[in-house]
Design a protein around this motif. Structure first.
Motif, PDB file in Angstrom:
ATOM      1  N   ALA A  81       0.829  -1.210   0.000  1.00  0.00           N
ATOM      2  CA  ALA A  81       0.000   0.000   0.000  1.00  0.00           C
ATOM      3  C   ALA A  81       0.861   1.255   0.000  1.00  0.00           C
ATOM      4  O   ALA A  81       0.546   2.247  -0.676  1.00  0.00           O
ATOM      5  CB  ALA A  81      -0.915  -0.010   1.221  1.00  0.00           C
ATOM      6  N   LEU A  82       1.963   1.229   0.739  1.00  0.00           N
ATOM      7  CA  LEU A  82       2.832   2.407   0.817  1.00  0.00           C
ATOM      8  C   LEU A  82       3.503   2.698  -0.517  1.00  0.00           C
ATOM      9  O   LEU A  82       3.539   3.850  -0.970  1.00  0.00           O
ATOM     10  CB  LEU A  82       3.896   2.199   1.902  1.00  0.00           C
ATOM     11  CG  LEU A  82       3.427   2.248   3.350  1.00  0.00           C
ATOM     12  CD1 LEU A  82       4.548   1.804   4.276  1.00  0.00           C
ATOM     13  CD2 LEU A  82       2.986   3.661   3.713  1.00  0.00           C
ATOM     14  N   LEU A  83       4.028   1.673  -1.170  1.00  0.00           N
ATOM     15  CA  LEU A  83       4.821   1.886  -2.377  1.00  0.00           C
ATOM     16  C   LEU A  83       3.966   2.346  -3.558  1.00  0.00           C
ATOM     17  O   LEU A  83       4.395   3.197  -4.341  1.00  0.00           O
ATOM     18  CB  LEU A  83       5.574   0.610  -2.737  1.00  0.00           C
ATOM     19  CG  LEU A  83       6.697   0.215  -1.779  1.00  0.00           C
ATOM     20  CD1 LEU A  83       7.323  -1.104  -2.194  1.00  0.00           C
ATOM     21  CD2 LEU A  83       7.754   1.312  -1.698  1.00  0.00           C
ATOM     22  N   SER A  84       2.764   1.817  -3.696  1.00  0.00           N
ATOM     23  CA  SER A  84       1.917   2.239  -4.807  1.00  0.00           C
ATOM     24  C   SER A  84       1.517   3.706  -4.649  1.00  0.00           C
ATOM     25  O   SER A  84       1.551   4.477  -5.622  1.00  0.00           O
ATOM     26  CB  SER A  84       0.664   1.356  -4.884  1.00  0.00           C
ATOM     27  OG  SER A  84      -0.069   1.406  -3.668  1.00  0.00           O
ATOM     28  N   GLY A  85       1.151   4.114  -3.441  1.00  0.00           N
ATOM     29  CA  GLY A  85       0.799   5.517  -3.204  1.00  0.00           C
ATOM     30  C   GLY A  85       1.991   6.438  -3.341  1.00  0.00           C
ATOM     31  O   GLY A  85       1.892   7.532  -3.904  1.00  0.00           O
ATOM     32  N   PRO A 130      -7.847   9.057  -4.778  1.00  0.00           N
ATOM     33  CA  PRO A 130      -8.139   7.614  -4.681  1.00  0.00           C
ATOM     34  C   PRO A 130      -7.718   7.037  -3.332  1.00  0.00           C
ATOM     35  O   PRO A 130      -6.735   7.485  -2.738  1.00  0.00           O
ATOM     36  CB  PRO A 130      -7.297   7.023  -5.823  1.00  0.00           C
ATOM     37  CG  PRO A 130      -6.222   8.020  -6.082  1.00  0.00           C
ATOM     38  CD  PRO A 130      -6.793   9.363  -5.758  1.00  0.00           C
ATOM     39  N   GLN A 131      -8.423   6.061  -2.882  1.00  0.00           N
ATOM     40  CA  GLN A 131      -8.171   5.463  -1.570  1.00  0.00           C
ATOM     41  C   GLN A 131      -6.787   4.821  -1.495  1.00  0.00           C
ATOM     42  O   GLN A 131      -6.124   4.883  -0.465  1.00  0.00           O
ATOM     43  CB  GLN A 131      -9.244   4.403  -1.271  1.00  0.00           C
ATOM     44  CG  GLN A 131     -10.611   4.977  -0.913  1.00  0.00           C
ATOM     45  CD  GLN A 131     -10.593   5.713   0.418  1.00  0.00           C
ATOM     46  OE1 GLN A 131     -10.952   6.889   0.497  1.00  0.00           O
ATOM     47  NE2 GLN A 131     -10.158   5.041   1.456  1.00  0.00           N
ATOM     48  N   TRP A 132      -6.336   4.196  -2.597  1.00  0.00           N
ATOM     49  CA  TRP A 132      -5.058   3.487  -2.558  1.00  0.00           C
ATOM     50  C   TRP A 132      -3.868   4.414  -2.361  1.00  0.00           C
ATOM     51  O   TRP A 132      -2.779   3.979  -1.996  1.00  0.00           O
ATOM     52  CB  TRP A 132      -4.861   2.660  -3.834  1.00  0.00           C
ATOM     53  CG  TRP A 132      -4.942   3.457  -5.116  1.00  0.00           C
ATOM     54  CD1 TRP A 132      -6.048   3.655  -5.870  1.00  0.00           C
ATOM     55  CD2 TRP A 132      -3.870   4.174  -5.755  1.00  0.00           C
ATOM     56  NE1 TRP A 132      -5.752   4.441  -6.960  1.00  0.00           N
ATOM     57  CE2 TRP A 132      -4.424   4.772  -6.913  1.00  0.00           C
ATOM     58  CE3 TRP A 132      -2.531   4.364  -5.479  1.00  0.00           C
ATOM     59  CZ2 TRP A 132      -3.652   5.559  -7.777  1.00  0.00           C
ATOM     60  CZ3 TRP A 132      -1.752   5.138  -6.334  1.00  0.00           C
ATOM     61  CH2 TRP A 132      -2.314   5.723  -7.465  1.00  0.00           C
ATOM     62  N   LEU A 133      -4.072   5.716  -2.574  1.00  0.00           N
ATOM     63  CA  LEU A 133      -2.974   6.664  -2.425  1.00  0.00           C
ATOM     64  C   LEU A 133      -2.800   7.132  -0.977  1.00  0.00           C
ATOM     65  O   LEU A 133      -1.722   7.569  -0.580  1.00  0.00           O
ATOM     66  CB  LEU A 133      -3.235   7.865  -3.351  1.00  0.00           C
ATOM     67  CG  LEU A 133      -2.061   8.764  -3.723  1.00  0.00           C
ATOM     68  CD1 LEU A 133      -2.278   9.358  -5.100  1.00  0.00           C
ATOM     69  CD2 LEU A 133      -1.907   9.896  -2.723  1.00  0.00           C
ATOM     70  N   LYS A 134      -3.847   7.014  -0.177  1.00  0.00           N
ATOM     71  CA  LYS A 134      -3.856   7.607   1.158  1.00  0.00           C
ATOM     72  C   LYS A 134      -2.783   7.081   2.111  1.00  0.00           C
ATOM     73  O   LYS A 134      -2.238   7.857   2.906  1.00  0.00           O
ATOM     74  CB  LYS A 134      -5.241   7.455   1.779  1.00  0.00           C
ATOM     75  CG  LYS A 134      -6.294   8.325   1.102  1.00  0.00           C
ATOM     76  CD  LYS A 134      -7.645   8.221   1.798  1.00  0.00           C
ATOM     77  CE  LYS A 134      -8.668   9.148   1.127  1.00  0.00           C
ATOM     78  NZ  LYS A 134      -9.994   9.060   1.779  1.00  0.00           N
ATOM     79  N   PRO A 135      -2.429   5.784   2.096  1.00  0.00           N
ATOM     80  CA  PRO A 135      -1.398   5.333   3.048  1.00  0.00           C
ATOM     81  C   PRO A 135      -0.057   6.047   2.910  1.00  0.00           C
ATOM     82  O   PRO A 135       0.713   6.125   3.875  1.00  0.00           O
ATOM     83  CB  PRO A 135      -1.264   3.834   2.716  1.00  0.00           C
ATOM     84  CG  PRO A 135      -2.581   3.457   2.161  1.00  0.00           C
ATOM     85  CD  PRO A 135      -3.035   4.650   1.369  1.00  0.00           C
ATOM     86  N   ALA A 136       0.247   6.564   1.725  1.00  0.00           N
ATOM     87  CA  ALA A 136       1.530   7.240   1.504  1.00  0.00           C
ATOM     88  C   ALA A 136       1.479   8.730   1.833  1.00  0.00           C
ATOM     89  O   ALA A 136       2.494   9.428   1.717  1.00  0.00           O
ATOM     90  CB  ALA A 136       1.982   7.059   0.054  1.00  0.00           C
ATOM     91  N   LEU A 137       0.324   9.237   2.253  1.00  0.00           N
ATOM     92  CA  LEU A 137       0.208  10.656   2.603  1.00  0.00           C
ATOM     93  C   LEU A 137       0.740  10.877   4.012  1.00  0.00           C
ATOM     94  O   LEU A 137      -0.001  11.087   4.971  1.00  0.00           O
ATOM     95  CB  LEU A 137      -1.255  11.111   2.496  1.00  0.00           C
ATOM     96  CG  LEU A 137      -1.898  11.028   1.111  1.00  0.00           C
ATOM     97  CD1 LEU A 137      -3.341  11.504   1.166  1.00  0.00           C
ATOM     98  CD2 LEU A 137      -1.106  11.861   0.105  1.00  0.00           C
TER      99      LEU A 137
END
Length: 414
Positions: A81-85, A130-137
């Motif tokens: 999740a971290l790397l995609s975001g 998008p939801q998948w981006l949020k973990p990297a914020l």
């Protein structure tokens, strides 16, 4: 099942920053891709340049490794999740760098953090987050790492060698303008977070001061975004018109440079404005701006102590030394230690060799942070904040700064 004890985010930022410093000093120096274009053909050649592509890949691996380490230490390790975001955030920040590298924009002295913020705002408001981006914020983490690295470029010896007059002007201006701004914000009914961030941004060094203050008081990112937007917007007309006013008024290069360096709130804009008046004016502008930057660490330390001691919460007793330490932002200590290390401990050749790379990495962390701020913010939160009172306070305080600093510059550098 027992969970490992989580490390506080401030200490994580310090660990990552000093790991970065160690690697750079040892000779491992990831570099930002280099762009500078005025035509589509020129841009395409640079986008497809092998060296730039290698720089992009290396930089992504560097940042990804730092973020994965941070989340591991925090006890929240979700690599996929971290790397995609993070990849998306890195690409947005890269686009901001490409825009800033346009020669027409570069000549204006506009910094990459502004376009990082604007691109993030555009996506958030017109496309959707998008939801998948949020973990990297991880906005706070990126900001704190960048601030610790900022300490490596605050070299006390450079200021002392350049002259005590710049330090004298900076101390007088920062103290007076900060107090006036704080009083003005109170008169306009702004809350304590806005008062602290606006006062520091106007009086010390713009974006960096706003970030450091927000971190020290654990401020709201939306308020920070608003203050940074004000800094960037107001700096542009100041940068364009103040050199002309200096020429019209017949100011000496020393006075004009000290005036520009003491009032314009971004380093890039200071350099762009000072260049228009010649090398001598640019020298004094840089000395004064750098002198104010040196005060950032001290100001953040004082603000942190003040905020820790006066911060009120339900059922809290009067803070003790222990509670002050617990609330005190540890990244401020990292900033100070980094500055002292590069000012007095490391040999001059080592400092000279490492400063450029650390400056680039620091700027990149800030760009990532501003991208995240934009992605988390709505336009309505910026342009309708408290009926425009923060903007009114910032503009009035900046006008006071312009006139007061001019008086001090005449008295000190005439």
């Amino acid at each position: 099942m027992l969970q490992p004890k989580k490390i506080h985010e401030d200490w994580i930022a310090v660990i990552i920053a000093f790991l970065t410093i160690t690697l750079v000093v040892a000779g491992l120096k990831p570099a930002l891709p280099k762009y500078g274009w005025s035509s589509g053909t020129e841009l395409w050649n640079q986008l497809t340049n092998t060296a730039n592509l290698i720089h992009i890949g290396t930089l992504f691996l560097w940042v990804a490794g730092s973020l994965l380490l941070a989340r591991f230490l925090a006890g929240d390790f979700k690599p996929a999740a971290l790397l995609s975001g993070l990849l998306a955030i890195v690409l947005i920040s890269l686009l901001a760098q490409i825009i800033t590298a346009n020669k027409a924009i570069k000549d204006l002295g506009i910094e990459v953090v502004l376009f990082s913020l604007l691109l993030g705002l555009f996506i958030s408001n017109f496309i959707g987050l998008p939801q998948w981006l949020k973990p990297a914020l991880q906005t706070e983490l990126y900001i704190k790492i960048g601030l610790v690295l900022l300490g490596t470029n605050i070299i006390f010896g450079d200021i002392l060698q350049a002259g005590m007059l710049g330090i004298l002007q900076s101390v007088v201006v920062v103290f007076t303008v900060w107090y006036f701004s704080f009083w003005l914000c109170k008169m306009l009914g702004l809350d304590d977070e806005f008062r602290m961030m606006i006062s520091s941004a106007v009086s010390i060094c713009g974006v960096s001061a706003a970030i450091a203050t927000s971190g020290a008081i654990e401020g709201d990112n939306k308020k920070l975004s608003h203050v940074i937007s004000l800094v960037m917007i107001v700096a542009i007309p100041m940068m364009l018109f103040m050199p002309g006013i200096a020429v019209w008024a017949g100011m000496s290069p020393a006075v004009a440079g000290a005036w520009l360096g003491g009032t314009i709130d971004t380093s890039g804009a200071v350099v762009a404005a000072g260049t228009k008046l010649g090398d001598e004016a640019l020298k004094y502008a840089t000395i004064v701006k750098f002198s104010q930057n040196v005060l950032l660490g001290l100001a953040a330390f004082i603000i942190s102590l003040y905020w820790s001691y006066t911060k009120k919460k339900a059922n809290y007793e009067k803070p003790t030394a222990r509670t002050i330490w617990e609330r005190f932002p540890k990244f401020v200590l990292g900033f100070i230690v980094a500055s002292l290390l590069f000012s007095f401990v490391l040999p001059s050749p080592v400092v000279a060799a490492a400063k450029g790379s650390l400056k680039e990495i620091q700027t990149y962390w800030f760009a990532l942070a501003f991208t995240c701020i934009g992605l988390e913010t709505k336009f309505t939160d910026i342009f309708k904040v408290e009926n425009g009172r923060p903007a009114m306070a910032f503009i009035i305080a900046q006008l006071f700064n312009v006139f007061f600093t001019l008086i001090v510059a005449y008295l000190v550098f005439r």
